[in-house]
Design a protein around this motif. Structure first.
Motif, PDB file in Angstrom:
ATOM      1  N   LYS A 166       7.630 -23.743 -34.425  1.00 18.27           N
ATOM      2  CA  LYS A 166       8.264 -23.298 -33.198  1.00 18.27           C
ATOM      3  C   LYS A 166       8.138 -24.383 -32.131  1.00 18.27           C
ATOM      4  CE  LYS A 166       8.307 -19.437 -29.960  1.00 18.27           C
ATOM      5  NZ  LYS A 166       7.679 -18.152 -29.598  1.00 18.27           N
ATOM      6  N   SER A 167       9.190 -24.540 -31.326  1.00 16.82           N
ATOM      7  CA  SER A 167       9.171 -25.545 -30.270  1.00 16.82           C
ATOM      8  C   SER A 167       8.061 -25.242 -29.277  1.00 16.82           C
ATOM      9  CB  SER A 167      10.515 -25.569 -29.553  1.00 16.82           C
ATOM     10  OG  SER A 167      11.523 -26.004 -30.429  1.00 16.82           O
ATOM     11  N   VAL A 193       6.249 -25.128 -25.617  1.00 14.95           N
ATOM     12  CA  VAL A 193       6.739 -24.779 -24.290  1.00 14.95           C
ATOM     13  C   VAL A 193       5.554 -24.680 -23.338  1.00 14.95           C
ATOM     14  CG1 VAL A 193       6.736 -22.322 -24.894  1.00 14.95           C
ATOM     15  CG2 VAL A 193       8.060 -23.109 -22.922  1.00 14.95           C
ATOM     16  N   THR A 229       4.148 -22.987 -20.025  1.00 19.88           N
ATOM     17  CA  THR A 229       4.490 -21.710 -19.414  1.00 19.88           C
ATOM     18  C   THR A 229       3.588 -21.345 -18.241  1.00 19.88           C
ATOM     19  OG1 THR A 229       3.068 -20.518 -20.976  1.00 19.88           O
ATOM     20  CG2 THR A 229       5.390 -20.763 -21.573  1.00 19.88           C
ATOM     21  N   SER A 287       9.144 -21.686 -17.756  1.00 22.70           N
ATOM     22  CA  SER A 287       9.257 -21.943 -19.188  1.00 22.70           C
ATOM     23  C   SER A 287       9.842 -23.348 -19.314  1.00 22.70           C
ATOM     24  CB  SER A 287      10.179 -20.917 -19.855  1.00 22.70           C
ATOM     25  OG  SER A 287      10.333 -21.184 -21.230  1.00 22.70           O
ATOM     26  N   LEU A 298      10.490 -27.078 -21.255  1.00 17.52           N
ATOM     27  CA  LEU A 298      10.717 -27.658 -22.572  1.00 17.52           C
ATOM     28  C   LEU A 298      10.858 -29.177 -22.499  1.00 17.52           C
ATOM     29  CD1 LEU A 298      13.363 -25.043 -23.739  1.00 17.52           C
ATOM     30  CD2 LEU A 298      10.972 -25.134 -24.454  1.00 17.52           C
ATOM     31  N   GLN A 336      17.084 -27.364 -27.403  1.00 10.61           N
ATOM     32  CA  GLN A 336      15.982 -26.731 -26.690  1.00 10.61           C
ATOM     33  C   GLN A 336      16.505 -25.717 -25.668  1.00 10.61           C
ATOM     34  OE1 GLN A 336      12.377 -27.638 -27.264  1.00 10.61           O
ATOM     35  NE2 GLN A 336      13.615 -28.061 -29.049  1.00 10.61           N
ATOM     36  N   SER A 337      17.622 -26.035 -25.045  1.00  8.34           N
ATOM     37  CA  SER A 337      18.169 -25.169 -24.001  1.00  8.34           C
ATOM     38  C   SER A 337      18.673 -23.839 -24.542  1.00  8.34           C
ATOM     39  CB  SER A 337      19.313 -25.888 -23.268  1.00  8.34           C
ATOM     40  OG  SER A 337      18.832 -27.050 -22.626  1.00  8.34           O
ATOM     41  N   GLU A 366      16.904 -21.766 -25.842  1.00 10.81           N
ATOM     42  CA  GLU A 366      15.884 -20.807 -25.434  1.00 10.81           C
ATOM     43  C   GLU A 366      16.227 -20.181 -24.088  1.00 10.81           C
ATOM     44  OE1 GLU A 366      13.096 -19.654 -27.073  1.00 10.81           O
ATOM     45  OE2 GLU A 366      14.087 -20.669 -28.732  1.00 10.81           O
ATOM     46  N   ARG A 413      19.477 -17.666 -24.790  1.00  6.71           N
ATOM     47  CA  ARG A 413      19.416 -16.593 -25.791  1.00  6.71           C
ATOM     48  C   ARG A 413      19.376 -15.223 -25.137  1.00  6.71           C
ATOM     49  NH1 ARG A 413      15.460 -15.538 -29.697  1.00  6.71           N
ATOM     50  NH2 ARG A 413      13.898 -16.568 -28.428  1.00  6.71           N
ATOM     51  N   PRO A 427      13.486 -12.695 -25.942  1.00  9.02           N
ATOM     52  CA  PRO A 427      13.703 -14.044 -25.414  1.00  9.02           C
ATOM     53  C   PRO A 427      13.421 -14.085 -23.920  1.00  9.02           C
ATOM     54  CG  PRO A 427      15.803 -12.944 -25.814  1.00  9.02           C
ATOM     55  CD  PRO A 427      14.744 -12.058 -26.376  1.00  9.02           C
ATOM     56  N   THR A 428      12.993 -15.258 -23.437  1.00  5.84           N
ATOM     57  CA  THR A 428      12.693 -15.427 -22.018  1.00  5.84           C
ATOM     58  C   THR A 428      13.981 -15.534 -21.211  1.00  5.84           C
ATOM     59  OG1 THR A 428      10.644 -16.601 -22.545  1.00  5.84           O
ATOM     60  CG2 THR A 428      11.539 -16.901 -20.340  1.00  5.84           C
TER      61      THR A 428
END
Length: 481
Positions: free
Chosen positions: A56-57, A59, A61, A119, A121, A133-134, A136, A139, A164-165
């Motif tokens: 998983k990418s 991040v 936070t 959040s 990235l 990446q964007s 995320e 979504r 999703p965030t």
């Protein structure tokens, strides 16, 4: 008419629900294809910075009720995906965003009763990777477009394993090529974007980039300044070098236009490819040497290309051969000149005027891997900055680094981040301004739509990006530091 048995009917209903979810995924892929206007955009599955899609990418936070997205070049651009940690501009810029959010949350007068979150990235300075990446950020917006699509025929809901965030806006990107591609995606979902470093004149086109704004001036002003410098020294015959991509191309095009009007002649013009190697930089130096009368070289390049260009000049032993006049892509950064003091001597470089954020200086210099858990790249930064390994373990970024890592000492944790040539990364103020612009815009919205102007009311639980941009962000004003 065929009658399905109960088990088969249930399977059919779940099949239809599953198909709806597949449609959502397919539509996302289609949207990505629409935004991929550059030949450099070859999409890989989203994964870690090495391109391993099984992970998983990462991040960075901050938990909050309203979330801002962030895009920063934590790693340099590598040959295939992401390269080494970006000591000059990556971690410090990211931490500037986190620091600013901390400061806002500690201020009871801005967004009272609401905690702002983040959040963040890594873009690796690559448009295709940044675009992946964007996903995320969009979504949550995508899945909320029509909630009825997620209700199955048996009355049940198709719920994701993890929600999703939802981001109300994005701070970034850094490179203009990154911001342009991300802007094409975010505008489809009405997510405002504020860049702290993307200066391409193309981004001023509000018909194409209507959800993009920035806290830095466009390249047209830099190009004018470069021409003024050339005129001031009565130089009339110059060579130019620029990076491939929006930053270098738009900047140098405007320089050529201004130079022609001022009777400045161009001896040689060379573009540095996005996939430049040492051989590429050597070729550029060779072409510059073919025009010996043009000792002045106008450089409108990214920092990595400035470093490669000076490295090539050093390999040729060209100390004192050229007078470099460079844009803010080189600016006051250490990386290009660190190993090339002789060939860089006498260079004139532009830098955007900015003010150091005093509170951030104390914050950043006292960061430590033991306590900084919200930034997943900080240990890697610490190891590279101090040439040590944390907890005796370090992951090499290239085969050539394996032997070097075995000779590294263990990190003690009490090492200090020492300032070198500059006291603070020059884009920190612009990041600070971008985050505050979002915070003040959200605050103004809170005062308008929430009774009593405190806390997160129902009217702000699902913020409309167009309203936030048109009614608040574009009208925001505040006194900065």
């Amino acid at each position: 008419m065929a009658i399905l048995s109960a088990p088969l009917a249930a399977q059919y209903r779940h099949y239809r629900c599953f198909r709806l979810l597949l449609w959502q995924v397919a539509a996302l892929s289609f949207l990505l294809a629409l935004t991929a206007t550059s030949g450099d955009l070859v999409f890989q599955p989203v994964g870690d910075r090495s391109g391993n899609s099984s992970k998983k990418s990462l991040v960075a936070t901050i938990k909050g009720q309203i979330i801002l997205g962030g895009l920063f070049p934590v790693h340099d651009k590598g040959e295939k995906m992401c390269g080494r940690i970006n000591l000059d501009r990556g971690i410090e810029r990211l931490e500037a965003m986190l620091y600013t959010i901390d400061e806002i949350n500690a201020n009871g007068k801005i967004l009272p009763g609401i905690r702002l979150g983040a959040s963040v990235l890594d873009t690796c300075g690559r448009a295709p990777y940044a675009l992946e990446q964007s996903l995320e950020f969009i979504r949550a917006s995508f899945t909320s477009l029509d909630p009825t699509e997620f209700v199955c025929t048996d009355g049940s809901e198709a719920k994701p394993k993890s929600a999703p965030t939802t981001v109300v806006g994005v701070v970034g990107g850094s490179y203009s090529t990154v911001s342009i591609q991300v802007a094409n995606l975010l505008r489809l979902f009405k997510i405002p974007q504020i860049s702290y470093a993307s200066t391409s004149a193309s981004l001023s086109d509000k018909q194409r980039y209507d959800y993009f704004i920035r806290t830095v001036p466009p390249d047209t002003l830099q190009a004018k300044a470069l021409v003024d410098i050339v005129q001031e020294f009565n130089w009339t015959y110059v060579s130019i070098v620029h990076s491939e991509g929006e930053y270098g191309e738009s900047g140098i095009d405007f320089f050529k236009h201004e130079a022609k009007a001022k009777n400045i002649c161009i001896a040689a013009s060379k573009e540095i490819s996005l996939r430049a190697t040492n051989a590429t930089y050597d070729d550029v130096i060779k072409e510059l040497l073919d025009k010996p009368e043009a000792r002045v070289v106008i450089v409108f390049v990214r920092s990595e290309d400035a470093t490669g260009l000076l490295n090539a000049a050093s390999r040729k032993g060209l100390a004192g051969k050229f007078v470099w006049v460079a844009s803010d892509g080189w600016g006051n950064r250490l990386a290009p000149v660190k190993n090339n003091p002789l060939v860089a001597q006498g260079a004139i470089t532009l830098e955007l005027q900015s003010t150091a954020i005093s509170g951030f200086e104390n914050y950043f210099l006292n960061l430590n891997p033991r306590s900084n858990h919200r930034n997943p790249w900080f240990v890697e930064y610490w190891e590279e900055e101090h040439k040590c390994t944390w907890n005796g373990v370090s992951v090499p970024t290239s085969p050539a680094e394996v032997n070097f890592l075995t000779r590294r000492r263990a990190c003690k944790g009490n090492e200090r981040i020492n300032r070198k040539i500059t006291s603070q990364e020059n884009k920190v103020q612009f990041i600070y301004d971008a985050v505050y612009a979002f915070a003040h815009a959200l605050h103004d919205m809170q005062q308008d739509v929430c009774v009593g102007g405190k806390g997160l009311c129902t009217a702000m639980t699902n913020i409309d990006g167009e309203t936030l941009l048109r009614n608040y962000l574009l009208n925001v004003s505040f006194n900065g530091k």
